[in-house]
Each structure stands twice: as C-alpha cells, then as structure tokens.
Design a protein around this motif. Structure first.
Motif, PDB file in Angstrom:
ATOM      1  N   ASP A 149       0.852  -1.188   0.000  1.00 22.92           N
ATOM      2  CA  ASP A 149       0.000   0.000   0.000  1.00 22.92           C
ATOM      3  C   ASP A 149       0.886   1.236   0.000  1.00 22.92           C
ATOM      4  N   GLU A 150       0.512   2.223  -0.798  1.00 19.30           N
ATOM      5  CA  GLU A 150       1.318   3.442  -0.905  1.00 19.30           C
ATOM      6  C   GLU A 150       1.273   4.280   0.375  1.00 19.30           C
ATOM      7  N   ARG A 151       0.408   3.924   1.312  1.00 16.26           N
ATOM      8  CA  ARG A 151       0.289   4.684   2.559  1.00 16.26           C
ATOM      9  C   ARG A 151       1.127   4.096   3.688  1.00 16.26           C
ATOM     10  N   CYS A 152       2.145   3.298   3.348  1.00 11.94           N
ATOM     11  CA  CYS A 152       3.110   2.814   4.341  1.00 11.94           C
ATOM     12  C   CYS A 152       4.074   3.952   4.659  1.00 11.94           C
ATOM     13  N   ASP A 160       8.703  16.032  11.611  1.00 13.64           N
ATOM     14  CA  ASP A 160       8.201  16.860  10.507  1.00 13.64           C
ATOM     15  C   ASP A 160       8.061  16.051   9.217  1.00 13.64           C
ATOM     16  N   GLU A 161       9.069  15.223   8.957  1.00 10.04           N
ATOM     17  CA  GLU A 161       9.048  14.407   7.743  1.00 10.04           C
ATOM     18  C   GLU A 161       7.937  13.362   7.809  1.00 10.04           C
ATOM     19  N   MET A 162       7.785  12.748   8.988  1.00 10.50           N
ATOM     20  CA  MET A 162       6.731  11.746   9.150  1.00 10.50           C
ATOM     21  C   MET A 162       5.351  12.373   8.965  1.00 10.50           C
ATOM     22  N   MET A 163       5.153  13.575   9.558  1.00  8.32           N
ATOM     23  CA  MET A 163       3.871  14.252   9.440  1.00  8.32           C
ATOM     24  C   MET A 163       3.564  14.595   7.971  1.00  8.32           C
ATOM     25  N   GLU A 164       4.575  15.018   7.265  1.00  9.99           N
ATOM     26  CA  GLU A 164       4.390  15.391   5.869  1.00  9.99           C
ATOM     27  C   GLU A 164       3.981  14.182   5.034  1.00  9.99           C
ATOM     28  N   GLN A 165       4.633  13.028   5.277  1.00  3.25           N
ATOM     29  CA  GLN A 165       4.279  11.806   4.559  1.00  3.25           C
ATOM     30  C   GLN A 165       2.868  11.340   4.906  1.00  3.25           C
ATOM     31  N   ALA A 166       2.519  11.412   6.186  1.00  5.49           N
ATOM     32  CA  ALA A 166       1.192  10.976   6.620  1.00  5.49           C
ATOM     33  C   ALA A 166       0.095  11.853   6.037  1.00  5.49           C
ATOM     34  N   ALA A 167       0.383  13.140   5.881  1.00 11.27           N
ATOM     35  CA  ALA A 167      -0.618  14.070   5.350  1.00 11.27           C
ATOM     36  C   ALA A 167      -1.037  13.706   3.940  1.00 11.27           C
ATOM     37  N   MET A 168      -0.166  13.020   3.209  1.00 13.60           N
ATOM     38  CA  MET A 168      -0.471  12.660   1.834  1.00 13.60           C
ATOM     39  C   MET A 168      -1.352  11.410   1.745  1.00 13.60           C
ATOM     40  N   CYS A 169      -1.679  10.809   2.884  1.00 12.29           N
ATOM     41  CA  CYS A 169      -2.447   9.558   2.887  1.00 12.29           C
ATOM     42  C   CYS A 169      -3.946   9.771   2.892  1.00 12.29           C
ATOM     43  N   ASN A 184      -3.158  16.799  14.071  1.00 10.05           N
ATOM     44  CA  ASN A 184      -3.719  16.511  15.391  1.00 10.05           C
ATOM     45  C   ASN A 184      -3.547  15.024  15.696  1.00 10.05           C
ATOM     46  N   LYS A 185      -3.021  14.717  16.881  1.00  6.23           N
ATOM     47  CA  LYS A 185      -2.687  13.334  17.207  1.00  6.23           C
ATOM     48  C   LYS A 185      -3.914  12.429  17.217  1.00  6.23           C
ATOM     49  N   SER A 186      -5.027  12.910  17.771  1.00  4.26           N
ATOM     50  CA  SER A 186      -6.234  12.072  17.819  1.00  4.26           C
ATOM     51  C   SER A 186      -6.727  11.746  16.416  1.00  4.26           C
ATOM     52  N   LEU A 187      -6.558  12.690  15.485  1.00  7.57           N
ATOM     53  CA  LEU A 187      -6.949  12.439  14.100  1.00  7.57           C
ATOM     54  C   LEU A 187      -6.039  11.399  13.460  1.00  7.57           C
ATOM     55  N   LEU A 188      -4.755  11.477  13.757  1.00  6.89           N
ATOM     56  CA  LEU A 188      -3.802  10.506  13.223  1.00  6.89           C
ATOM     57  C   LEU A 188      -4.098   9.111  13.758  1.00  6.89           C
ATOM     58  N   LEU A 189      -4.408   9.027  15.061  1.00  5.13           N
ATOM     59  CA  LEU A 189      -4.759   7.734  15.657  1.00  5.13           C
ATOM     60  C   LEU A 189      -5.990   7.139  14.980  1.00  5.13           C
ATOM     61  N   ALA A 190      -6.959   8.015  14.708  1.00  7.43           N
ATOM     62  CA  ALA A 190      -8.192   7.538  14.073  1.00  7.43           C
ATOM     63  C   ALA A 190      -7.909   7.018  12.668  1.00  7.43           C
ATOM     64  N   LYS A 196      -6.090   4.001   7.068  1.00  6.86           N
ATOM     65  CA  LYS A 196      -5.721   5.045   6.113  1.00  6.86           C
ATOM     66  C   LYS A 196      -4.225   5.334   6.175  1.00  6.86           C
ATOM     67  N   VAL A 197      -3.587   4.918   7.258  1.00  9.14           N
ATOM     68  CA  VAL A 197      -2.142   5.095   7.446  1.00  9.14           C
ATOM     69  C   VAL A 197      -1.588   3.807   8.041  1.00  9.14           C
ATOM     70  N   PHE A 198      -0.398   3.386   7.546  1.00  6.36           N
ATOM     71  CA  PHE A 198       0.236   2.163   8.041  1.00  6.36           C
ATOM     72  C   PHE A 198       1.635   2.510   8.554  1.00  6.36           C
ATOM     73  N   PRO A 199       1.791   2.641   9.884  1.00  6.48           N
ATOM     74  CA  PRO A 199       3.093   2.997  10.462  1.00  6.48           C
ATOM     75  C   PRO A 199       4.125   1.897  10.246  1.00  6.48           C
ATOM     76  N   CYS A 200       5.342   2.280   9.867  1.00  3.40           N
ATOM     77  CA  CYS A 200       6.433   1.335   9.629  1.00  3.40           C
ATOM     78  C   CYS A 200       7.586   1.627  10.589  1.00  3.40           C
ATOM     79  N   TYR A 201       8.163   0.559  11.139  1.00  4.76           N
ATOM     80  CA  TYR A 201       9.311   0.658  12.038  1.00  4.76           C
ATOM     81  C   TYR A 201      10.385  -0.308  11.556  1.00  4.76           C
ATOM     82  N   PHE A 202      11.635  -0.014  11.908  1.00  7.08           N
ATOM     83  CA  PHE A 202      12.775  -0.801  11.441  1.00  7.08           C
ATOM     84  C   PHE A 202      13.614  -1.251  12.637  1.00  7.08           C
ATOM     85  N   GLY A 203      14.243  -2.434  12.499  1.00 11.09           N
ATOM     86  CA  GLY A 203      15.101  -2.887  13.584  1.00 11.09           C
ATOM     87  C   GLY A 203      15.540  -4.319  13.404  1.00 11.09           C
ATOM     88  N   SER A 204      16.031  -4.903  14.482  1.00  7.82           N
ATOM     89  CA  SER A 204      16.485  -6.294  14.508  1.00  7.82           C
ATOM     90  C   SER A 204      15.930  -6.952  15.763  1.00  7.82           C
TER      91      SER A 204
END
Length: 863
Positions: A149-152, A160-169, A184-190, A196-204
C-alpha cells in the motif's frame, strides 16, 4: 488498565516469533530470552515446533508496556498452516506484519495483506533483520508502497518528515496539516485505526534493536476499543489440555464472563484460564477486550459467536489438496472417524469426510509439512500410525447461468416444496444465501429452516461430485401443509431443489490456481516462459537485476505443484519459485477431470436429484427433468434485470390449505388416511429416490437421550432442576411418539450421568431404554446398534452431534437432528389435538360411541 489484542503475522523465517520473544523480554514478561534456532523460544513450546523451528499453532502471551496490557497472539508463518493464522485474525484489534529486511515482500506476505484488508484490521509494520539487510530503508519502503500500500509511512523518521508523509495519505490529514503545519494526534490515531495510514518501524528482533521504539509507537498510536455492556464473545480456537479437557479459546467482545455462567445448552463455564505461553492463571471473570480459554463447554465450535456475536464468516483460505488416509491393518474406520472428530473441531479446514462408496477417510490439507504434522498428532494422541497417499487436487463446481431449482418431498403424511434461484457469483465469493420469498407465501420459521439447510451442508455438484462454490442461492418460494409438514420435510425438499437446479444448469469444473513468483537466471528465461505457457499459465516480467529475471503470474496447481524440482535442475540450483493459493478458476481440461472422477449424479443416493411425489397412498420418484411438470407451486423470474440490484419477480399459483386437502383426498381417498396406515400401500415408500414404490423394512429410531434433553427447551428447563424428571418426561414423549410411528424405538443414555443401573436395558411401556456401560458412551452404543440393526431395519438416528451423524450415515442410517425430532413430536401433538377437537364437533363425546361407529364403518366396507 487498557486491553489490546494484537497479532504477529509474517512469511515463514521473517523473525515473527523472535520479535514476540524480544517484546516479552523487554516488557518484563519473561526473564530469559529464548531463540527459535535453539529450541527454547517461550511461545514455540510444542515438541514438533521446537524440532522443526517453525510455528505450527497460534499461541498467546501477555505483556504490559506503559499503560497498555497487550494480549500477543503469535501465528504460524508457514503456508501449510494458513488456516490457523486466518482463524486468529477475526479477534484482533491490531496486527503486526513483520517483513524480512533481507528478502523484502514475499508472495505469502501479499496474501496476508489481502486477509488483513478483508477483515479490516489496522496494521503496524516492522521491517526486521535490518542488521544484515543490504537494502536501505528507502528501497524497502518503496517496495512496501508498490506491493502492499502506498500509505506505508516511516514512523522512525523525524517528526516533521513523518507528518508530511502521513498528510499525503488522506484528505482530512492533508487539510489539518495545511492549516496547522502539524497533524492533530487524535486524528492521526483515528486514521491508523481506519487503515488510512500504516506505520512502519525498522530494527532487529534478534539483537533487540528498535524494539523499544516499536513498543513506544504501539502504546502511543493505538486506539482503545469501546465495548458494549451486553455479553458477547467470539470463539476462535478449540484445543485440549494435557488431561484431554476441551478448551474454547475466545475473545470477550462485550460485558464479562464469569465462572459458572450458562452459555450453551445449559452447559456451565467450569473454569476460565488466561494463558501466557504454556502456563495459565485461573480467574473468576474475564472482561471485554480480554482473551481467555474456557473449560466446560462441550458443544462450542471454532468460529461460533456467543451472546450478541454472530458466527464468524467462512475463511478465505482453504486446502486445495485432498488426501486419502491409509489405516493400519485391523484399525476400524468408524472408530478412527470418532477419534478424528477432535481434530476436526480443532481445525475445521481439515474437512474430514468418509466416502461410503469407496470406504475411505479423506482429509483436506495444504501440503506435505501439514501432512507430517497430522500423522504425528494422530500417533501421539490415538496411538495409531496412519499414512496418506500423494494427494489429489480438490476441485469445485459452479454454474454459468441463472436457473430455478425445484425440490418436492411428499411421501405418505409428509409435504414440502421449495423453489430456489441459483445464480453464478463472482470469483472467490463462495456460497451466498438470501431469501426473496414473502412471508404471506411461506411462514418465516419455514423460511429460516430452509436457509439453515442451505448453510448446514456442503452441497455437491453434478459433474464430479465436488463441492459447489461462487454461487448465490435465493429462496423464491415454498409451500408447507398445516397438518402434514414436518421439519425434516423441508430439509429433503431443499437438498433436492439445489441438485435439481444444478442438473438443469450449465455447470463447469473449477480448479485451484497458484499465484507465483519465479526468479531465474536471464539465460534460462526462454525455458521458464515456455514452461509457464505449457502449464496454461499467465505471467508478466517484473524486473531484471544482476542477470536474474523475475516473472510473476498464475498457473493451475495441478501443473505447477511439482515444478520446483525441475526448476532447480535446469537452473543448477539458482532458480527460485514461491507459490501461494490464488483461488479457483475454470478448469483447463474439464472433460478429462470429469472422466477421471467417474461420478454419476443419478446413483448418488445421499444427494438425490429428483423429487418424491405421492399417489394412491404411496410415494413415487420423479426424475429431475420431470419435476417442474408436477410441482404444486409455479414461479417466474426476470432474467433481464440486474441480479445485484433487484430481487426476482414472482407470479404465484397460490394454494390454500383447502386446495392441498383436495390433493390429499384425491391421493388417499376421503376419510381413509388413518385407516390406510395399516394397508400394504401405506407401508410402501420411495427408497432414497431411486425406486418408485417398494416394500420397506420396519422402522427403528435410535435416540441420543442427553443430546435431546439439552436441545429441547422444555427438557432443558427440567434438567436444570432435576435430571431424572427430564429423563422421565423424555421417556413419556418417546412412548407417545412410538405409538404413533409403530416402530422399534431405543432411547440411549450415557452411564456416567446416572448413579445406578449402569449397563442395563429395560422396557418402559412401548420403548426400550438403555443405560450404557461405564466405559461406553451413547455415541458408541448407537454406532454399534446401527451396525447391527441396519440390515433388518430402516434405522433413524436422532442426534445433533455432527460427527455422529456422519458416522451413522456411513453405516446406512438416516440422520435426524434433535430440532427435527422436536418438530415431528410437536406436529404429532397438534394433529392429535385437532383430531380430538374434530371428534368433539362431530358428536363423539363418549369413547365407546367413537369405537362403535368406527367398527360399523369397517363392517360396511367389508360388505
């Protein structure tokens, strides 16, 4: 404390169990950090899991991070155990999808993503093994956006960069960002919760890199679910503990569940367990949002809804291979079937069946690993070493055009007619059931009964005897008779209507298809393309990198299932093939498959295509192609209107009860229905729709006593206070029933519920009552009795135990559910009351007067 149920899902070897292990360790839930490759992982505690290094069964663990208690469900990643994974999805609040940073998105990963979309589960993505991955975050994110999905969105990027990417979703997110330069954080959570948004994390996961950041993200961006006060629960899994106790694993979706609560058929909750790994704690109550295992419920099944919850929808993934079980010499097939009932409860997708014609037990499985696992489970649990053949492709059937199917069932003193509209459905839609029948034409309770009969059985096609799919079945009309219709009549009419419709329609065979990804050295590309085309497959060339070309497409399972060995041979080990089940499509060589199946729909006595009508006091068989000429109700429907937008139109030839009475009078003669019961003709009925009118063997009813008691409302209420009273009442009812049926009736009770009289049989007026031995259940007694009596009697077994019904049907007995028996008994009561009232109206106030008049009538007839 907030409760969240979250599942970990991934392609095999992506590090899913290792991530769960790290999350549990960092949260303090476990003190020792185990490893899959060392065989000491906290959640892979099964012996077969530790020896193979894969997850086979979904497991539960509990961990707390900040103010949230996570119920973590670790699911299998191997394709062979996809059904176990899919069952778990239906109770998740959120999902964690793990991507292998070394391999990227795999074909099975895309399958999991489609399942998450289907069940509408919000997803957090963890890209694992970044310590060894040669691909950068940017490259991996590009692949995720292209294949998933393009909304990853990278939630490890600067704010700032994360917010900008999320705004395009999403438009709302963009509007909020443009107005405030922050979301707004509550809007992002919703929006995360709305997928509508798929948070991605990286690690081992192995080195615990990025795990704390990931846990912080989960606790920060998860929305708590609001649950109703009314009780509800979803059963997603059935297991057995080390003592053989049945456990129903469920999520509480409303209210709470307490010990000793009554849920199903007067069964009480004996114990509530909260598992974490292989250990559990016993609690007195489970509240909404929690997952627990309940002991004491014997009649629940995986996928059942309790309280306000409805049963789960049918799974999307299914086995495409059918294996014949080979039993060791001396092993009884019916005993093994009874044992396999446990495994069928734990994994309904096994579809364990017995083929009476071939005398074979068949099991549907995904592949060789699942086959090996099942063999080990049977050996360990039942001490029987079975084997399986190489397996055969499991085919399906569907239709190409709409058709009306008619079923009629009218042996002596029975009546039901059903009209169904069968329409082709979309690919992968399964069987859809609906009703377009007005209640003034057929009462609601009869309609519900017909719809339940459509859902309760896997209906077979008429070309190869394979299950039907991708079809919508709509109830158009039906007819019952006030005096003569009983519950089982509509079951027979419904089954026959489906089969008659299939015989009238143009049917096709469907075969399973793989979705594949094929990677070969470019020098062998022409050979790969040739092979795929020879398989009747389709493909596109995705990419060519470092002299390796990637093809993706689909091909029939029958042609591609053994291609891996050929690929390895001609590419000298450099080629790679990944396949997942895509679905069912029209068969390429239908004529060959039909010929190999050797199926004759007209000799399948368990699935008749014709109907039963009545004439001169006896039932006779009407072939499917002549049924519509004799049906009592006529319908018509428009083929020009769009099926998705409107219900079929109907023009009914309405028959009232007086009209139907006229039919019966014409058939049986005036005032002779009861007297003809002793005539020769009244003892002749059609046998399974194959013979027109033959002399029948005497009738024998075998009744599972406690199953009936726990199914009938009147008896359940009695049993709650006094089980002896319920038994006595059932004996009385069965005595009346036997007097009406004039049959041999045996009422069987399990020994373990009586304090004395174990292992005895006695006669109670006109019926026989059996209390089994201590080591024998009612099921076992009924199976043995069916086997002994079936040669001399027409045996009818009354029970709602699905596996018991399967076993006795394999021995030639007729199956009747507890509900159908209740409807027949209640129908008898009503008829007796109506006869009494009619006699009163005619002036028969004294029993002796009635006997005298009946005797005089008989004398006149003899003259």
């Amino acid at each position: 404390m907030k409760h969240v149920v979250i599942g970990t899902l991934a392609h095999v070897d992506a590090g899913k169990t290792t991530l769960s292990e790290s999350m549990l360790y960092l949260s303090g839930s476990i003190r020792k950090l185990g490893r899959v490759d060392h065989g000491d992982a906290f959640l892979d505690y099964d012996k077969q899991e530790r020896s193979r290094g894969i997850t086979i069964f979904s497991k539960q663990a509990i961990c707390q991070w900040k103010d949230i208690e996570f119920t973590l469900l670790d699911t299998p990643g191997h394709v062979d155990f996809s059904s176990e994974m899919e069952r778990t999805l239906q109770i998740l609040d959120y999902a964690i999808l793990i991507i292998n940073g070394v391999d990227g998105v795999q074909t099975h990963t895309e399958t999991i993503w489609k399942l998450l979309e289907h069940y509408q589960i919000p997803v957090f993505i963890f890209i694992n093994k970044m310590d060894t991955a040669y691909l950068t975050k940017e490259v991996l994110l590009t692949e995720l956006r292209k294949r998933l999905d393009e909304r990853c969105i990278d939630f490890t990027a600067p704010s700032d960069e994360m917010m900008e990417q999320a705004a395009m979703c999403d438009d709302e997110l963009l509007e909020d960002y443009m107005e405030h330069t922050i979301i707004n954080k509550s809007l992002l959570l919703a929006k995360i919760h709305e997928r509508k948004v798929f948070p991605c994390y990286f690690g081992s996961a192995l080195k615990r890199q990025g795990i704390e950041t990931f846990l912080d993200g989960l606790s920060e961006f998860i929305v708590m679910h609001d649950y109703p006060e009314e009780f509800g629960a979803k059963v997603y899994k059935i297991t057995r503990d080390e003592n053989g106790n049945k456990l129903a694993h469920m999520k509480i979706t409303g209210g709470s569940l307490k010990v000793k609560a009554k849920l199903i058929e007067s069964e009480k909750v004996d114990q509530i367990r909260k598992y974490s790994g292989s250990k559990f704690t016993v609690v007195n109550e489970a509240i909404a949002g929690e997952v627990c295992a309940v002991k004491g419920l014997q009649n629940v099944y995986a996928g059942e809804g309790l309280g306000f919850e409805k049963k789960s929808e049918k799974p999307l993934l299914s086995s495409y291979m059918n294996y014949r079980m080979q039993l060791p010499e001396g092993c009884d097939a019916f005993t093994m079937l009874r044992n396999l009932k446990q495994l069928g409860e734990e994994d309904p997708q096994l579809h364990i069946t017995y083929n009476e014609r071939l005398k074979e037990i068949r099991v549907q499985m995904m592949g060789e690993i699942q086959t090996e696992i099942l063999k080990n489970i049977i050996s360990n649990r039942f001490n029987v070493d079975v084997s399986f053949d190489h397996g055969a492709i499991s085919y399906r059937e569907t239709i190409l055009e709409p058709v009306e199917g008619v079923g009629h069932y009218e042996p002596l003193r029975h009546y039901a007619e059903v009209h169904l509209l069968l329409e082709p459905g979309d690919e992968g839609s399964g069987i859809q059931i609906a009703s377009a029948c007005p209640e003034d034409e057929l009462d609601r309770h009869w309609q519900r009964l017909i719809l339940s009969h459509l859902e309760e059985k896997e209906h077979l096609g008429v070309l190869t005897g394979s299950p039907i799919t991708d079809m919508k079945i709509t109830l158009l009309s039906g007819r019952a008779h006030q005096k003569h219709t009983e519950g089982g009549d509509f079951r027979e009419a419904t089954y026959r209507a489906v089969r008659q419709g299939l015989k009238s329609a143009k049917s096709i065979v469907l075969e399973p298809y793989f979705k594949f990804k094929l990677e070969v050295p470019t020098e062998y590309l022409s050979r790969a393309v040739f092979d795929v085309e020879q398989m009747n497959g389709s493909f596109v060339i995705d990419d060519t990198v470092n002299e390796m070309t990637v093809l993706s497409g689909s091909a029939p399972v029958a042609k591609m299932q053994n291609y891996q060995s050929d690929l390895v041979a001609y590419t000298k080990g450099k080629g790679k093939l990944a396949c997942v089940m895509e679905g069912y499509k029209p068969c390429q060589n239908q004529d060959v498959i039909i010929a190999e199946a050797g199926y004759d729909s007209e000799t399948d006595i368990d699935n008749p295509t014709g109907s039963i009508f009545c004439s001169h006091g006896a039932g006779y068989f009407v072939p499917w192609h002549e049924v519509k000429k004799q049906m009592h109700v006529t319908t018509s429907y428009s083929k020009t209107e769009k099926r998705q937008q409107s219900a079929p139109t109907k023009e009914m030839k309405k028959l009232n009860d007086e009209d139907l009475d006229a039919i019966f009078i014409k058939t049986y003669g005036p005032g002779k229905r009861r007297l003809e019961n002793n005539s020769k003709k009244a003892k002749e009925e059609s046998v399974q729709g194959l013979l027109a009118s033959v002399k029948r063997r005497p009738l024998c009813y075998l009744i599972d006593g406690y199953n009936i008691i726990h199914s009938w409302p009147e008896l359940k209420e009695l049993a709650a206070d006094n089980l002896d009273a319920a038994r006595s009442r059932l004996m009385q009812l069965m005595g009346d029933f036997q007097g009406y049926k004039q049959c041999l009736l045996i009422l069987v009770f399990d020994a373990y519920k009586v304090s004395e009289g174990v292992g005895q049989m006695f006669k109670d007026h006109s019926i026989f009552v059996v209390y089994t031995d201590q080591a024998q259940t009612a099921d076992m007694y009924i199976e043995r009795a069916t086997h002994k009596l079936s040669s001399d009697y027409r045996v009818v077994v009354a029970t709602s135990d699905a596996m018991e019904q399967l076993i006795v049907s394999g021995q030639g007995a007729h199956r009747m559910s507890s509900r159908e028996l209740l409807l027949e008994v209640e129908g008898l009561r009503k008829r007796r009351q109506q006869e009494f009232e009619e006699s009163q109206r005619k002036g028969y106030n004294q029993p002796l007067e009635k006997i005298r008049d009946l005797y005089n009538d008989e004398l006149k007839k003899s003259d």
